[in-house]
Design an enzyme around this catalytic site. Structure first.
Site, short mmCIF file in Angstrom:
data_model
loop_
_atom_site.label_atom_id
_atom_site.label_comp_id
_atom_site.label_asym_id
_atom_site.label_seq_id
_atom_site.Cartn_x
_atom_site.Cartn_y
_atom_site.Cartn_z
N ASP A 202 -3.06 20.62 45.94
CA ASP A 202 -3.58 21.07 46.63
C ASP A 202 -5.52 19.93 46.66
O ASP A 202 -6.39 20.99 46.53
CB ASP A 202 -4.17 22.77 46.76
CG ASP A 202 -4.98 22.93 48.30
OD1 ASP A 202 -5.11 22.32 49.25
OD2 ASP A 202 -5.77 23.99 48.39
N ASP A 219 -8.64 24.09 39.85
CA ASP A 219 -7.89 25.17 40.61
C ASP A 219 -6.21 24.49 40.90
O ASP A 219 -6.36 23.86 42.22
CB ASP A 219 -8.66 25.43 42.10
CG ASP A 219 -7.28 26.49 42.16
OD1 ASP A 219 -6.53 27.39 42.24
OD2 ASP A 219 -8.31 27.10 44.21
#
Length: 327
Positions: A202, A219
């Site tokens: 991502d 993340d």
């Protein structure tokens, strides 16, 4: 109760501090909720120390083994001096903690600002970072985390939307468009299946912090086995000539550390299409979580579905265009 309905409202400041203190820290009563929707993330003040970031996982999404494998990947990257914000381990070297029905992880707080991906010099630097990351990611596969597939991100997501969420007046059109789009995606992905490696999964601007004139990845919650280009295409924007210039800089930096297979460029619009389908299904699945209608008020409106249908049509056309090619 489904994962979407889980009572995140239990995560009061007192609860969050109790969880952090269960790891041996002493909180100074300062907590700040940070932008996060799939999970919940807080900055927590620590007595006589720097604040920590506490991430509470949405129940039911990942298994413990999958979360730990993501943590191990982050730590592996950090051990090779890559600028990745890795989780903090406890005295027993555990990075995943449990507290009163929740799973959580602590991270050091790292500052930074949003990257300027319209700056080609920055994209050259990002390419170097991704090349270093993928060189490590290609050493071995994930054992527990999933692959990025059209079955999951495309077919399952589109079927769920069509059966359970989309307004009746859009359903037939949506079914026809996603059927044609996914047929094209499946054909592309079957033509010389690309090598799958461990990826960030991502890698967009929101998951990159820029400080000290360098990018830092954060993340890795969506880390999965995927083609290398999955971590590249989200940095491209603008018209075709602009994307070609951006891509050239990224791949130049990338190839300094790891060899990029240019045949993967044909997958860019397929991967973009899967993200579009999957994102709408993700919002629909989470719509009962009160944070989502507040954060995404434009979703599930007639205007959204009109624009979504148009976007699907545009992606069908994009799949038929010649893929980007390195200059």
């Amino acid at each position: 109760m489904s994962a979407s309905d889980h009572p995140f409202h239990r995560l009061t400041p007192a609860f969050v501090m109790d969880a952090v203190e269960s790891r041996g820290y002493r909180c100074d009563c300062r907590t700040l909720a940070l932008n996060s929707y799939e999970n919940r993330v807080y900055q927590v003040g620590i007595e006589e120390g720097q604040p920590l970031i506490a991430k509470f996982y949405r129940p039911g999404r990942w298994s413990d083994a999958q979360i730990i494998e993501e943590h191990e990947f982050s730590r592996e990257l950090a051990e090779h001096d890559l600028p990745v914000v890795a989780p903090l381990a406890d005295a027993k070297d555990n990075t995943l903690s449990h507290f009163d029905g929740f799973r959580f992880t602590l991270y050091p707080r790292k500052g930074g600002h949003a990257p300027e991906f319209d700056n080609l010099d920055n994209l050259l630097i990002m390419g170097r970072l991704l090349g270093r990351m993928h060189r490590i990611g290609a050493l071995r596969p994930f054992e527990h985390r999933p692959q990025l597939t059209s079955a999951d991100f495309g077919h399952a997501a589109a079927n769920w939307i069509a059966k359970h969420f989309i307004p009746d007046e859009y359903r037939d059109n949506y079914r026809a468009l996603t059927r044609d789009l996914l047929q094209g995606i499946d054909q592309l992905m079957a033509e010389g299946a690309p090598r799958l490696i461990r990826t960030h999964g991502d890698c967009h601007a929101g998951n990159v912090l820029w400080r000290d004139e360098a990018p830092h990845l954060v993340d890795l919650d969506d880390a999965r086995m995927a083609p290398a280009v999955q971590d590249i295409w989200m940095m491209l924007s603008g018209d075709r000539p602009r994307q070609l210039a951006q891509l050239s800089e990224i791949i130049e930096g990338y190839n300094e550390f790891h060899s990029f297979n240019p045949t993967e460029l044909r997958l860019i619009e397929a991967l973009r299409s899967l993200r579009i389908i999957h994102h709408s299904a993700w919002l629909a699945h989470r719509w009962k979580d009160p944070a989502f209608p507040t954060a995404f008020p434009w979703f599930n409106t007639p205007r959204f579905w009109d624009e979504h249908i148009l976007e699907l049509r545009e992606q069908i056309a994009a799949l038929r265009e010649p893929p980007l090619q390195l200059i």
